[in-house]
Structure formats: structure tokens, C-alpha cells
Design a protein around this motif. Structure first.
Motif, PDB file in Angstrom:
ATOM      1  N   TYR A  74      -8.805  43.163  25.580  1.00 23.40           N
ATOM      2  CA  TYR A  74      -9.114  41.740  25.460  1.00 23.40           C
ATOM      3  C   TYR A  74      -9.027  41.036  26.821  1.00 23.40           C
ATOM      4  CZ  TYR A  74      -8.549  36.819  24.212  1.00 23.40           C
ATOM      5  OH  TYR A  74      -8.681  35.464  24.146  1.00 23.40           O
ATOM      6  N   LEU A  75      -7.927  41.259  27.543  1.00 25.23           N
ATOM      7  CA  LEU A  75      -7.748  40.601  28.836  1.00 25.23           C
ATOM      8  C   LEU A  75      -8.785  41.055  29.856  1.00 25.23           C
ATOM      9  CD1 LEU A  75      -3.861  40.510  29.197  1.00 25.23           C
ATOM     10  CD2 LEU A  75      -5.395  38.565  28.822  1.00 25.23           C
ATOM     11  N   LEU A  76      -9.058  42.348  29.924  1.00 22.43           N
ATOM     12  CA  LEU A  76     -10.034  42.855  30.900  1.00 22.43           C
ATOM     13  C   LEU A  76     -11.436  42.314  30.635  1.00 22.43           C
ATOM     14  CD1 LEU A  76      -8.914  46.569  31.411  1.00 22.43           C
ATOM     15  CD2 LEU A  76      -8.601  44.627  32.973  1.00 22.43           C
ATOM     16  N   ILE A  77     -11.855  42.316  29.366  1.00 23.08           N
ATOM     17  CA  ILE A  77     -13.184  41.777  29.050  1.00 23.08           C
ATOM     18  C   ILE A  77     -13.239  40.293  29.381  1.00 23.08           C
ATOM     19  CG2 ILE A  77     -14.843  41.286  27.211  1.00 23.08           C
ATOM     20  CD1 ILE A  77     -14.031  43.923  25.892  1.00 23.08           C
ATOM     21  N   ASN A  78     -12.189  39.552  29.045  1.00 25.41           N
ATOM     22  CA  ASN A  78     -12.148  38.123  29.358  1.00 25.41           C
ATOM     23  C   ASN A  78     -12.246  37.869  30.858  1.00 25.41           C
ATOM     24  OD1 ASN A  78     -11.711  35.846  27.325  1.00 25.41           O
ATOM     25  ND2 ASN A  78     -10.565  37.534  26.438  1.00 25.41           N
ATOM     26  N   ILE A  79     -11.508  38.646  31.637  1.00 26.24           N
ATOM     27  CA  ILE A  79     -11.485  38.442  33.089  1.00 26.24           C
ATOM     28  C   ILE A  79     -12.823  38.834  33.720  1.00 26.24           C
ATOM     29  CG2 ILE A  79     -10.454  39.260  35.255  1.00 26.24           C
ATOM     30  CD1 ILE A  79      -7.770  39.485  33.614  1.00 26.24           C
ATOM     31  N   PHE A  80     -13.297  40.063  33.422  1.00 28.16           N
ATOM     32  CA  PHE A  80     -14.487  40.572  34.108  1.00 28.16           C
ATOM     33  C   PHE A  80     -15.801  39.987  33.600  1.00 28.16           C
ATOM     34  CE2 PHE A  80     -11.370  43.908  35.209  1.00 28.16           C
ATOM     35  CZ  PHE A  80     -11.445  43.760  36.592  1.00 28.16           C
ATOM     36  N   SER A  81     -15.819  39.454  32.395  1.00 26.58           N
ATOM     37  CA  SER A  81     -17.030  38.796  31.890  1.00 26.58           C
ATOM     38  C   SER A  81     -17.102  37.338  32.330  1.00 26.58           C
ATOM     39  CB  SER A  81     -17.070  38.859  30.357  1.00 26.58           C
ATOM     40  OG  SER A  81     -16.065  38.015  29.807  1.00 26.58           O
ATOM     41  N   LEU A  84     -12.758  34.125  30.571  1.00 29.09           N
ATOM     42  CA  LEU A  84     -11.459  33.474  30.778  1.00 29.09           C
ATOM     43  C   LEU A  84     -11.636  32.150  31.517  1.00 29.09           C
ATOM     44  CD1 LEU A  84      -8.350  33.948  30.376  1.00 29.09           C
ATOM     45  CD2 LEU A  84      -8.333  34.732  32.728  1.00 29.09           C
ATOM     46  N   LYS A  85     -12.405  32.166  32.569  1.00 32.97           N
ATOM     47  CA  LYS A  85     -12.637  30.949  33.365  1.00 32.97           C
ATOM     48  C   LYS A  85     -13.496  29.945  32.596  1.00 32.97           C
ATOM     49  CE  LYS A  85     -14.271  29.418  37.848  1.00 32.97           C
ATOM     50  NZ  LYS A  85     -14.911  29.773  39.101  1.00 32.97           N
ATOM     51  N   ARG A  86     -14.543  30.433  31.932  1.00 33.47           N
ATOM     52  CA  ARG A  86     -15.454  29.551  31.192  1.00 33.47           C
ATOM     53  C   ARG A  86     -14.777  28.862  30.020  1.00 33.47           C
ATOM     54  NH1 ARG A  86     -18.715  33.785  31.070  1.00 33.47           N
ATOM     55  NH2 ARG A  86     -18.460  34.085  28.843  1.00 33.47           N
ATOM     56  N   LYS A  87     -14.008  29.622  29.242  1.00 35.73           N
ATOM     57  CA  LYS A  87     -13.456  29.101  27.987  1.00 35.73           C
ATOM     58  C   LYS A  87     -12.152  28.342  28.145  1.00 35.73           C
ATOM     59  CE  LYS A  87     -15.896  30.381  24.363  1.00 35.73           C
ATOM     60  NZ  LYS A  87     -16.445  29.406  23.434  1.00 35.73           N
ATOM     61  N   SER A 114     -17.809  26.307  19.468  1.00 37.72           N
ATOM     62  CA  SER A 114     -17.968  27.164  20.646  1.00 37.72           C
ATOM     63  C   SER A 114     -17.167  26.646  21.840  1.00 37.72           C
ATOM     64  CB  SER A 114     -19.447  27.295  21.026  1.00 37.72           C
ATOM     65  OG  SER A 114     -19.944  26.037  21.484  1.00 37.72           O
ATOM     66  N   GLN A 115     -16.668  25.421  21.740  1.00 36.79           N
ATOM     67  CA  GLN A 115     -15.880  24.814  22.816  1.00 36.79           C
ATOM     68  C   GLN A 115     -14.438  24.610  22.350  1.00 36.79           C
ATOM     69  OE1 GLN A 115     -17.139  24.111  25.936  1.00 36.79           O
ATOM     70  NE2 GLN A 115     -18.956  25.143  25.157  1.00 36.79           N
ATOM     71  N   TYR A 116     -13.490  24.985  23.200  1.00 37.01           N
ATOM     72  CA  TYR A 116     -12.078  24.760  22.895  1.00 37.01           C
ATOM     73  C   TYR A 116     -11.647  23.422  23.460  1.00 37.01           C
ATOM     74  CZ  TYR A 116     -11.755  29.801  21.919  1.00 37.01           C
ATOM     75  OH  TYR A 116     -11.926  31.054  21.415  1.00 37.01           O
ATOM     76  N   ASN A 117     -10.829  22.697  22.678  1.00 37.11           N
ATOM     77  CA  ASN A 117     -10.246  21.477  23.227  1.00 37.11           C
ATOM     78  C   ASN A 117      -9.073  21.869  24.130  1.00 37.11           C
ATOM     79  OD1 ASN A 117      -7.690  21.476  21.647  1.00 37.11           O
ATOM     80  ND2 ASN A 117      -9.067  21.151  19.902  1.00 37.11           N
ATOM     81  N   MET A 118      -8.496  20.889  24.813  1.00 33.27           N
ATOM     82  CA  MET A 118      -7.440  21.176  25.795  1.00 33.27           C
ATOM     83  C   MET A 118      -6.196  21.790  25.151  1.00 33.27           C
ATOM     84  SD  MET A 118      -8.282  20.359  28.928  1.00 33.27           S
ATOM     85  CE  MET A 118      -9.604  19.506  29.750  1.00 33.27           C
ATOM     86  N   VAL A 119      -5.863  21.359  23.948  1.00 30.08           N
ATOM     87  CA  VAL A 119      -4.685  21.911  23.261  1.00 30.08           C
ATOM     88  C   VAL A 119      -4.936  23.369  22.896  1.00 30.08           C
ATOM     89  CG1 VAL A 119      -3.203  21.718  21.226  1.00 30.08           C
ATOM     90  CG2 VAL A 119      -3.931  19.654  22.429  1.00 30.08           C
ATOM     91  N   GLN A 120      -6.145  23.681  22.435  1.00 28.08           N
ATOM     92  CA  GLN A 120      -6.481  25.074  22.132  1.00 28.08           C
ATOM     93  C   GLN A 120      -6.429  25.933  23.389  1.00 28.08           C
ATOM     94  OE1 GLN A 120     -10.285  24.106  20.159  1.00 28.08           O
ATOM     95  NE2 GLN A 120      -9.661  25.566  18.578  1.00 28.08           N
ATOM     96  N   LYS A 121      -6.988  25.432  24.472  1.00 26.21           N
ATOM     97  CA  LYS A 121      -6.969  26.178  25.739  1.00 26.21           C
ATOM     98  C   LYS A 121      -5.536  26.502  26.140  1.00 26.21           C
ATOM     99  CE  LYS A 121     -11.173  24.148  27.717  1.00 26.21           C
ATOM    100  NZ  LYS A 121     -11.732  23.389  28.844  1.00 26.21           N
TER     101      LYS A 121
END
Length: 196
Positions: A74-81, A84-87, A114-121
Motif C-alpha cells: 500500500y505505501l509503496l504504490i501510494n508513494i511511487f504512483s 500519496l502527494k495527490r490525495k 474522490s476528494q478527501y477533506n482535511m480531517v480525512q487526510k
């Protein structure tokens, strides 16, 4: 016309594997905790997994590999895709307080899943960090001598047990809040099941 995919297949798969892994880890961990409790309170046996200490340890080890490997994927896909930065960024203090205030008043919008609010982030970033802390403290509890640097960073075996317990408690707290939010906004469950 088909609606756009909100959660990709890999994300949904990681999510549901994590659900299974955490269920195994928490319930077997409670049985292990009961064998040598840190506090006066104990967990009811009917909420634990393993039947006895040896069985619980075996379940915990099985869940550990599932949780650890799934977390790394999960972490690797989030980082390399770049997800992580986008969401999860940007994240601002003002935005967190504004969204938290709206959430308490029941005025937080959920039109665009498709968009997270600040609390979700913040919550998802927290749970990622908490997962890492669970793994690190768990390694010290499991193999304290084999991981001397981690043992020192955790303050020793006894301190690592407390860290592991409180990190687990934080994870369970996150899950409870997460489930409440799913009940309040049930369409989020559908998107995690079918992607849309």
C-alpha cells in the motif's frame, strides 16, 4: 454512461486485506495481552482469537505477515504512483480546524467521494504512521534481541509493549470512528466495494 472509478482495484484489495489482517491482529493480540496484562482491565475471552496463548500467538504471527506485507504494498504504490502527494496533501491547520468544525455540525460535504477533506487526510496519514509504529513496536516485542536498534529506540522491551498497546488502541479508535462515518455516509462503503 459509467461513472468514473473512485477507488482502483489495488486500493480496494489493500483495504479489504487490511480489514482481515487487523481483525486477526487485534483479536489475537487481546488474547496475548490477557496472558500478561499491562493494566487491571482485561479483554473478554469471547472477543479474542486463538483459544489459548499459543493459539493466539500463531494467529498473531499469521496476521502480522498479512498486515506487514499489505502495508508495504500500500505505501509503496501510494508513494511511487504519486497518490500519496495527490490525495493527502496539501494539509493545513486552518483547513483541518474548519473541516473538523463542519463535521461536528454535520455540515461537511460528501458530494465528491474522490476528494478527501482535511480531517480525512489527517486521519489517513495518522493511521499510516500508526501502522508503522505498530510494526516497529511489534518487532521489538517479538524479537527484542534481534532488533537492538529498534529496542533502544522504543526504550526497551517493556516500553515497547506499552507503545504497542497504545498504538493498537489508536488503531481501534480509528476503526470505530471510520465505521461510524461509513454508517453516516453509506455510499462510501459502496465505492470501496465496487470502485464507483
Amino acid at each position: 454512461m459509467k461513472s468514473a472509478t473512485i477507488h482502483s482495484v489495488w486500493l480496494r484489495l489493500c483495504h479489504w486485506v487490511n480489514v482481515l489482517a487487523m481483525l486477526i491482529m487485534v483479536t489475537s493480540g487481546w488474547r496475548i495481552y490477557n496472558a500478561s496484562p499491562l493494566f487491571d482491565a482485561m479483554f473478554p475471552d469471547n472477543l479474542t482469537l486463538g483459544g489459548w496463548l499459543g493459539g493466539a500467538i500463531q494467529w498473531h504471527f499469521a496476521g502480522m505477515w498479512l498486515f506487514g506485507i499489505n502495508g508495504v504494498v500500500y505505501l509503496l504504490i501510494n508513494i511511487f504512483s504519486g497518490r500519496l502527494k495527490r490525495k493527502f496533501f496539501p494539509l493545513t491547520i486552518q483547513g483541518i480546524f474548519a473541516d473538523f468544525k463542519d463535521a461536528l455540525r454535520g455540515k461537511l460535504a460528501h458530494a465528491d467521494l474522490s476528494q478527501y477533506n482535511m480531517v480525512q487526510k489527517l486521519a489517513y496519514l495518522f493511521v499510516m504512521c500508526d501502522g508503522v509504529l505498530l510494526v516497529v513496536s511489534g518487532l521489538v516485542v517479538w524479537k527484542s534481541v534481534q532488533f537492538p536498534l529498534l529496542n533502544t529506540l522504543m526504550g526497551g522491551f517493556d516500553a515497547a509493549r506499552y507503545v504497542h498497546f497504545f498504538a493498537m488502541s489508536a488503531m481501534v479508535g480509528f476503526v470505530v470512528i471510520h465505521l461510524i462515518m461509513v454508517m453516516l455516509v453509506p455510499k462510501t462503503l459502496l465505492t470501496m466495494l465496487r470502485g464507483r
